[in-house]
Enzyme design. Structure first.
Site, PDB file in Angstrom:
ATOM      1  N   ILE A  24       0.826  -1.208   0.000  1.00 14.51           N
ATOM      2  CA  ILE A  24       0.000   0.000   0.000  1.00 14.51           C
ATOM      3  C   ILE A  24       0.858   1.254   0.000  1.00 14.51           C
ATOM      4  O   ILE A  24       0.655   2.170  -0.786  1.00 14.51           O
ATOM      5  CB  ILE A  24      -0.947   0.019   1.223  1.00 14.51           C
ATOM      6  CG1 ILE A  24      -1.892  -1.184   1.174  1.00 14.51           C
ATOM      7  CG2 ILE A  24      -1.742   1.314   1.273  1.00 14.51           C
ATOM      8  CD1 ILE A  24      -2.761  -1.323   2.424  1.00 14.51           C
ATOM      9  N   THR A  31       6.961  -0.384   5.965  1.00 14.39           N
ATOM     10  CA  THR A  31       6.155  -0.504   4.754  1.00 14.39           C
ATOM     11  C   THR A  31       4.807  -1.095   5.137  1.00 14.39           C
ATOM     12  O   THR A  31       4.735  -1.998   5.975  1.00 14.39           O
ATOM     13  CB  THR A  31       6.849  -1.404   3.718  1.00 14.39           C
ATOM     14  OG1 THR A  31       8.132  -0.849   3.421  1.00 14.39           O
ATOM     15  CG2 THR A  31       6.030  -1.498   2.440  1.00 14.39           C
ATOM     16  N   ASP A 141       2.866  13.959  15.919  1.00 16.03           N
ATOM     17  CA  ASP A 141       3.224  13.939  14.496  1.00 16.03           C
ATOM     18  C   ASP A 141       1.991  14.189  13.636  1.00 16.03           C
ATOM     19  O   ASP A 141       1.759  13.495  12.648  1.00 16.03           O
ATOM     20  CB  ASP A 141       3.873  12.601  14.131  1.00 16.03           C
ATOM     21  CG  ASP A 141       4.552  12.653  12.760  1.00 16.03           C
ATOM     22  OD1 ASP A 141       4.900  13.765  12.312  1.00 16.03           O
ATOM     23  OD2 ASP A 141       4.725  11.590  12.137  1.00 16.03           O
TER      24      ASP A 141
END
Length: 637
Positions: A24, A31, A141
């Site tokens: 994806i 990943t 974040d």
């Protein structure tokens, strides 16, 4: 034509349960793949840590932290985490699969969102973030890449890889934790974050959604960080006049540089957003809520019984006198009993009011001015411990001394407190005062001979200068590291202080070889290598043509850009014209004339006759060009 190697993860069965189908996305730490949970027969997203990070405990800790942080949240606007584990040397995280796009992709397609679209998305983001803050988690974040917009209309907040408990407030020491464009001023300047830092990031995201651009831009990350720390975010309407004043005010409130002036958490900001939402949407599309219907008398159907309606059934009517006496007696007794009850109830109510008033006054004093009152933890960083202790005790706190490493604050100065400065804490709380014992001494990785990018990655715990020191080398390939220098310019040792400055010396390859080239070509090649051309005295050469380079010698060792390369040029062969020495001269005179021109003279005339005999034959003949040191013969004819 070459093809990219197949991803070995595709088709792999992870932990005997998750069948990987396709990739994806790929990020800095991991990943993400689409996989099938064979046990529950559902599609999931599985995040796999990059193999080269698996041996790094700090990365692995952050990866597991994401699973634990997200697993503590159960909210419709937060991506669900189902599982986390280790399969052989591979760490993985199993999450809810949401087909759709990110907010970043939406902004790339549409640039600017309408106020209504912004409100819809921020309502969901703040709702999910409020759940995190309530659970004691700071995301740290927040950015458009971490807001997921599912195809079915759901909006969810994901990627808690940098999340930490709000009580930690530990310094990151790295500006690259979190995207610099969304970092709060306190994260940039002090490396600490709480729920209000997330609010700042939300405000920057809102500005970008409403204007199509981030408020601060720069060529280098440090330039953007400087603006976050020193500038105030402008109103979105200054860039997009269609932004309503209510959203202007919300963005400015969220992005105030002083965290004390921001919303204390996502719930407070969400409540304010929902207050102004009807104004932003306008009267034609208010938020729908189930109201309460009030029926007036006019709405009661004809013939319906109201509260005042009485239905009297058939019965035997008493006489008027009996009825009146009974009624009067009953009413008098009832009124007396009611008055007595009200009197007793009045005493109880009065006593209860006095009690509650006393409790309220005592509670108000305790929490307002007494030991339970909130007080702000003063800023003590870089102070001496004695002075810092005085400030904390004056503010009403108990003080406990502690020590910790700090890469910035000098040894024996205060590096901070727990809880941190600026927090509202009850008086009487024990504050831990941390005294700096200097930076941690870390092992310096062996990076000599590595490509520059690989060396920088391995030296992540130090501050590596943006510009390397280029150096010419015939032994180390261009682009590879020759040396690592400390803050004083000396080669770094086996250990070095955390976050201290380092400079990489990177090979520029060998100095251009210009030997034998014409002087113009040689000078151009040296100047193209950003070196300076110098010249020595020209020399005669039997092998190198005139005005060509005999040698190129560096003036310094080592050689860096800007240094001088000294060229020695050829004057060609050293030839001299042979003079006429056989007319009117003795052999001795001829010998002296030729030797003055550095020729070797031979003759068949005995030495005792050279002063009297007139020469008559010479070889080579006069006028010929001859190299110095060559032999010339002068004989008596």
């Amino acid at each position: 034509m070459t093809t990219a190697p197949a991803d070995p993860m595709i088709g792999r069965l992870v932990d005997g349960r998750y069948q990987v189908r396709s990739r994806i996305a790929r990020g800095g730490m991991a990943t993400v793949y689409l996989a099938t949970d064979l046990r529950l027969e559902r599609r999931v997203a599985i995040k796999v840590m990059h193999g080269h990070l698996a041996d790094d405990n700090s990365f692995k800790t952050r990866f597991v932290q994401e699973a634990r942080s997200a697993a503590r949240l159960a909210h419709p606007n937060v991506v669900n985490v189902f599982d986390q584990g280790q399969d052989s040397d591979m760490a993985y995280l199993v999450m809810e699969y949401l087909p759709g796009i990110t907010l970043r992709e939406l902004l790339k397609d549409y640039k600017t969102l309408t106020p209504e679209q912004t409100v819809d998305i921020m309502d969901a983001v703040l709702a999910g973030l409020a759940a995190a803050h309530k659970a004691g988690i700071v995301h740290r974040d927040l950015k458009p890449e971490n807001v997921l917009l599912a195809d079915d209309g759901r909006i969810k907040l994901g990627d808690f890889g940098l999340a930490r408990a709000t009580s930690a407030n530990t310094a990151t020491g790295q500006a690259l934790l979190g995207t610099i464009a969304y970092l709060s001023p306190e994260l940039v300047t002090r490396g600490v974050a709480d729920a209000r830092s997330d609010i700042y990031s939300v405000g920057i995201m809102m500005y970008e959604m409403l204007t199509g651009a981030q408020p601060y831009v720069g060529e280098a990350p440090m330039a953007i960080a400087y603006q976050h720390a020193n500038d105030s975010v402008p109103t979105p309407s200054s860039k997009n006049p269609n932004v309503p004043a209510e959203l202007d005010e919300l963005v400015l409130w969220a992005t105030v540089r002083d965290p004390e002036e921001r919303p204390r958490d996502a719930r407070e900001m969400l409540d304010r957003l929902r207050e102004v939402e009807p104004v932003i949407r306008g009267p034609q599309s208010p938020r729908t809520e189930q109201g309460t219907m009030v029926l007036t008398d006019a709405a009661v159907p004809a013939g319906a019984a109201t509260a005042a309606t009485q239905v009297i059934g058939p019965r035997v009517a008493p006489t008027a006198t009996t009825t009146l006496e009974a009624s009067e007696g009953d009413d008098t007794t009832a009124l007396a009993k009611g008055a007595e009850r009200r009197k007793r109830r009045g005493y109880w109510i009065f006593a209860l009011v006095l009690l509650l008033t006393g409790l309220a006054a005592g509670t108000g004093w305790y929490f307002g001015a007494g030991p339970g009152a909130l007080a702000t933890v003063p800023e003590t960083a870089t102070l001496l411990p004695d002075r810092a202790t005085e400030l904390l005790e004056e503010a009403g706190f108990e003080v406990k001394l502690g020590q910790r490493n700090d890469p910035v604050v000098p040894v024996d100065k205060v590096s901070g407190t727990d809880p941190e400065a600026g927090r509202q804490v009850r008086r009487g709380t024990t504050i831990t005062l941390f005294v700096s014992i200097g930076p941690r001494m870390l092992s310096v990785p062996a990076v000599l001979g590595l490509p520059e990018a690989d060396a920088r990655a391995q030296l992540k715990d130090f501050t590596v200068a943006e510009q390397n020191a280029g150096q010419f080398s015939s032994d180390v390939a261009a682009g590879s590291v020759i040396a690592v220098l400390d803050a004083d310019g000396a080669p770094v040792g086996a250990t070095y202080a955390e976050l201290r400055d380092l400079t990489l010396v990177v090979s520029l390859g060998p100095v251009p070889d210009v030997t034998g080239l014409p002087v113009g070509e040689a000078a151009a090649a040296i100047e193209q290598a950003k070196l300076v051309v110098g010249y020595a005295d020209a020399e005669f050469s039997d092998d190198v043509p005139a005005d060509h380079v005999i040698s190129a010698t560096p003036a310094t060792d080592p050689v860096r850009q800007g240094d001088t390369i000294v060229l020695t040029l050829s004057k060609g062969q050293d030839l001299v014209e042979v003079p006429n020495v056989i007319t009117g001269q003795t052999i001795a005179q001829a010998r002296a004339q030729l030797e003055a021109l550095e020729f070797a003279v031979t003759s068949n005339v005995p030495a005792f006759l050279e002063g009297a005999v007139i020469a008559s034959v010479q070889s080579p003949a006069p006028g010929e060009m001859l190299k110095r040191g060559s032999e010339v013969t002068v004989n008596f004819g």
